[in-house]
Design an enzyme around this catalytic site. Structure first.
Site, mmCIF file in Angstrom:
data_model
loop_
_atom_site.group_PDB
_atom_site.id
_atom_site.type_symbol
_atom_site.label_atom_id
_atom_site.label_comp_id
_atom_site.label_asym_id
_atom_site.label_seq_id
_atom_site.Cartn_x
_atom_site.Cartn_y
_atom_site.Cartn_z
ATOM 1 N N SER A 80 -9.537 -1.612 7.373
ATOM 2 C CA SER A 80 -8.840 -1.308 5.881
ATOM 3 C C SER A 80 -8.255 -2.464 5.371
ATOM 4 O O SER A 80 -7.678 -2.522 4.304
ATOM 5 C CB SER A 80 -7.836 -0.249 6.154
ATOM 6 O OG SER A 80 -8.399 1.113 6.287
ATOM 7 N N LYS B 104 0.827 -1.308 -0.027
ATOM 8 C CA LYS B 104 0.020 0.099 0.004
ATOM 9 C C LYS B 104 1.035 1.273 -0.120
ATOM 10 O O LYS B 104 1.841 1.430 0.490
ATOM 11 C CB LYS B 104 -0.747 -0.113 1.418
ATOM 12 C CG LYS B 104 -1.934 1.063 1.400
ATOM 13 C CD LYS B 104 -2.469 0.898 2.727
ATOM 14 C CE LYS B 104 -3.631 1.862 3.086
ATOM 15 N NZ LYS B 104 -4.609 1.505 4.317
ATOM 16 N N SER C 38 -9.163 1.267 3.499
ATOM 17 C CA SER C 38 -8.229 2.019 2.532
ATOM 18 C C SER C 38 -7.273 1.211 1.681
ATOM 19 O O SER C 38 -6.456 1.815 0.883
ATOM 20 C CB SER C 38 -7.458 2.744 3.450
ATOM 21 O OG SER C 38 -6.819 2.167 4.573
#
Length: 470
Positions: A179, A80, A155
């Site tokens: 997330s 990420k 996320s």
């Protein structure tokens, strides 16, 4: 062979590389080709590591030389874009950080590299990792590979979409309230949020509120999650929450003396849950029962007394707002809607903040009492299957709910720090993955992973991979 490679899991790829059935160069190139082919329709990848092929050639040379290799030697992974990667762009989903290149790796990235893994690419995220949808002004919106009109979550939505679409076998995400587990459920993969502090947060941003943040592995198989977790856990001497030595585990695992005791819960406690999701949780409970576990429906009074999502909202805003204000000062015209909304959120009055702290303690006490009787909890990950982009309201069994309700079944385990895992166990009438969540007592990752492996074996899901329209 390329199609077999890009949907092989990391464990299989590592074995193929060790036995010289394929080379690290072939594996990395197959994933780069897959990115070129399908990412334009998904937009999960924001930066490809320039040295990925170079690293693959070095990994091949090490094998040729007979060097000792790590458990992920030559296997690509993604991370990420809030997780620092030395020499590779880490832009945090914001024009404010455009062009930012860290000098050092996050500890989680470093540990995978030390095991021989090769950083392939960085994946998309919402601005500052702060949304349940993956969209931002810098790198745009990520689509769910099962249906581009639907979200892959947030996320860590870019990470989940990349893995589901065969662009990466293994990834690193972060989890504040939902997330890694939510995006995994949206896209049909597996993700683990270990006990808080098990995996250091060093090298991630934002750093607050660190008492709720977690780093988590994401993959397409439980064995990959177990392997990655074993490599990632343990203190690093920098993260003050990461203090428990590696390999300490309070889980029971499988025992000949008694079956594992699993409670399952849909409602009440998590708010309204879609009927298809509820049916999938019940089917998973029945599968665990057939696998030899002692399974029964439960209620957890603490979840009914204190709304964990409300508690979380009252607590985290007071810590995040100053961090967001500092990061965006002088860049107000470069802020996306998410940071704007956070900065406009009223402060929590001190009395309400104290009450929320006390409620968080009651939730921890409630789960402590629950885990005196049970080894694990089986529950939903999300109240609905993957929904359309940009919704402000969710409809659950005909009932309108605010969009933030998507976090209602995941956030209790951030507030309490309990380990929780998301795994697919069903399919909606519309052909979308439906996940279930397994939570265990603190430091009992072995139990959670064991139960997840039982569900993985029992699953009769046939459409394992999305048909991506390119």
């Amino acid at each position: 062979m390329s199609s077999e490679i890009h949907y092989s899991d990391a464990t299989e790829l590592a074995e193929l590389i060790r036995t010289r059935a394929v080379s690290p160069v072939e594996v990395v190139q197959a994933h780069l080709d897959r990115i070129d082919r399908v990412d334009p329709a998904v937009n999960a990848i924001v930066t490809v590591a320039d040295d990925a092929l170079e690293a693959a050639h070095a990994a091949e040379a090490a094998l040729t030389a007979g060097a000792e290799v790590g458990p992920l030697h030559g296997v690509p992974f993604t991370a990420k874009d809030s997780i620092d990667t030395a020499g590779v762009l880490t832009q945090r989903g914001s024009p404010i950080f455009k062009g930012r290149i860290p000098e050092t790796d996050a500890v989680s990235v470093e540990r995978l590299k030390n095991a021989g893994a090769i950083l392939l690419a960085k994946t998309n995220l919402p601005e500052f990792s702060y949304s349940t949808e993956t969209d931002n002004l810098l790198t745009g919106r990520t689509n769910n590979p099962w249906d581009p009109d639907r979200t892959p979550g947030g996320s860590s939505g870019g990470e989940s979409a990349a893995i589901a679409a065969g662009m990466s076998p293994l990834g690193l995400g972060s989890d504040l309230a939902i997330s890694v587990r939510g995006p995994a459920a949206h896209t049909g993969i597996v993700a683990l949020k270990a006990t808080h502090g098990r995996i250091p947060m060093t090298g991630l941003w934002p750093r607050v509120p660190r008492r709720f943040w977690h780093v988590g592995p994401m993959a397409r198989s439980v064995r990959d999650i177990a392997l990655a977790y074993a490599l990632l856990e343990g203190p690093d001497g920098a993260d003050g929450f990461a203090t428990v030595p590696a390999r300490i585990d309070t889980g029971t695992g499988a025992s000949p003396d008694r079956p594992l005791r699993v409670g399952w819960l849909v409602e009440p406690g998590f708010g309204p849950i879609d009927s298809e999701v509820a049916a999938t949780v019940q089917a998973a409970a029945e599968a665990l029962q057939r696998s030899g576990c002692q399974v029964e429906p439960v209620r957890i009074a603490a979840l009914e007394q204190d709304n964990a999502l409300e508690v979380f909202n009252r607590l985290h805003v007071m810590e995040l707002k100053p961090a967001f204000a500092e990061a965006t000062e002088g860049h107000e015209d470069e802020i996306f809607t998410i940071a704007q909304a956070m900065l406009a959120t009223p402060d929590t009055p001190p009395a309400d903040f104290i009450r929320a702290e006390q409620a968080a303690e009651r939730l921890k006490d409630g789960f402590a009492g629950y885990f005196r009787r049970y080894d694990a909890l089986l529950c939903p990950v999300l109240p609905v299957p993957a929904h359309a982009h940009g919704l402000s309201t969710l409809t659950v069994n005909g009932r309108p709910m605010p969009a933030e309700h998507i976090q209602s079944a995941t956030v209790p385990f951030n507030v309490t720090g309990l380990p929780a895992l998301s795994i697919r166990f069903g399919t909606s009438r519309g052909g979308l993955p439906i996940g279930v969540q397994l939570a265990g007592k603190w430091l009992a990752e072995s139990t959670v992973l064991h139960l997840a492996s039982l569900l993985e074996k029992a699953s009769d899901v046939r459409d394992r991979h999305p048909s991506i329209r390119v």
